[in-house]
Structure formats: structure tokens, C-alpha cells
Write an enzyme that holds these catalytic residues in place. Structure first.
Site, PDB file in Angstrom:
ATOM      1  N   THR A 278       1.580  -0.123  -5.681  1.00 14.87           N
ATOM      2  CA  THR A 278       2.334  -0.856  -4.668  1.00 14.87           C
ATOM      3  C   THR A 278       2.066  -0.364  -3.248  1.00 14.87           C
ATOM      4  OG1 THR A 278       4.198   0.633  -4.984  1.00 14.87           O
ATOM      5  CG2 THR A 278       4.209  -1.419  -6.258  1.00 14.87           C
ATOM      6  N   CYS A 279       1.211   0.637  -3.096  1.00 14.18           N
ATOM      7  CA  CYS A 279       0.934   1.246  -1.790  1.00 14.18           C
ATOM      8  C   CYS A 279      -0.143   0.446  -1.053  1.00 14.18           C
ATOM      9  CB  CYS A 279       0.495   2.697  -1.988  1.00 14.18           C
ATOM     10  SG  CYS A 279      -0.078   3.507  -0.489  1.00 14.18           S
ATOM     11  N   ASP A 280       0.180  -0.049   0.144  1.00 11.45           N
ATOM     12  CA  ASP A 280      -0.780  -0.837   0.919  1.00 11.45           C
ATOM     13  C   ASP A 280      -2.033  -0.039   1.264  1.00 11.45           C
ATOM     14  OD1 ASP A 280       0.834  -3.088   0.886  1.00 11.45           O
ATOM     15  OD2 ASP A 280       1.782  -2.630   2.810  1.00 11.45           O
TER      16      ASP A 280
ATOM     17  N   ARG B 292      -4.265   0.135  -1.692  1.00 12.17           N
ATOM     18  CA  ARG B 292      -4.929  -1.158  -1.901  1.00 12.17           C
ATOM     19  C   ARG B 292      -6.116  -1.323  -0.960  1.00 12.17           C
ATOM     20  NH1 ARG B 292       0.154  -5.121  -1.929  1.00 12.17           N
ATOM     21  NH2 ARG B 292       1.349  -4.017  -3.489  1.00 12.17           N
TER      22      ARG B 292
END
Length: 105
Positions: free
Chosen positions: A8-10, A13
Site C-alpha cells: 500500500t506504500c506509494d 509502488r
């Protein structure tokens, strides 16, 4: 190449998008192998702890005073991300220095 982070970490990603061949390991579900965690702590010290995270803010003072490796073992989301292991080297964060070292322009 292995990339340790959170799905879930931008920032993780972004790193994965630039490193499509990297093996992604979600630290929340799989954790970080103790030998990698120890090597990362030896290299980065306290910088390995993300003291700006919501996980950190949720800890009380007694928990925060525990040794960093114990905290990271119990709360892998406290690790600054991403932690990239490549060719025997470790890189922390998706900084310009990390990208340059990995050959990403």
C-alpha cells in the site's frame, strides 16, 4: 534483486514500477529475514526506523524504548521503505542516490 516494502506504500509502488524484475516482499505479511534486518540496521542504524509512521505514533513510550531490531521484528511496518537488496548491497528509500546506484535515471 529483492524489494522489501508495503503493497500500500506509494513510494514502494514507484520503486517497483522502475524495477519490474525485482522480487517484491510485503513486510507486513512476510516480514524481513533476520539476517537482512540485522545487516540493514548495521548499515543504516536508527534511520531504518520510520518514526513518522502511524505505527510509530501508535506505540507508547515503553514500546518505543525497546531495541530497534525487536521493534522491527514485532512491527515490520515501522521500517523505512523501500529496503532494496541487490547484489549484496542494501539501499534504503527511493532517493536519487538509490536510483543512481541502481542505474535508474
Amino acid at each position: 534483486m529483492r524489494l522489501f516494502g508495503l503493497k500500500t506504500c506509494d513510494t514502494c509502488r514507484k520503486a517497483l514500477k522502475s524495477l519490474p524484475d525485482a522480487e517484491f516482499i510485503d513486510v507486513r505479511s512476510a516480514g524481513v529475514p533476520s539476517e537482512v534486518l540485522t545487516k540493514a540496521f548495521d548499515q543504516f542504524g536508527e534511520a531504518l526506523l520510520n518514526t513518522r509512521s502511524t505505527t510509530w505514533r501508535g506505540l507508547d513510550d515503553d514500546q518505543r524504548s525497546r531495541p530497534p531490531l525487536e521493534l522491527l521484528a514485532d512491527h515490520p511496518a515501522l521500517m523505512k521503505r523501500p529496503l532494496i537488496e541487490w547484489d549484496g548491497h542494501l539501499f534504503l528509500g527511493w532517493t536519487p542516490q538509490t536510483r543512481t546506484a541502481l542505474g535508474i535515471a
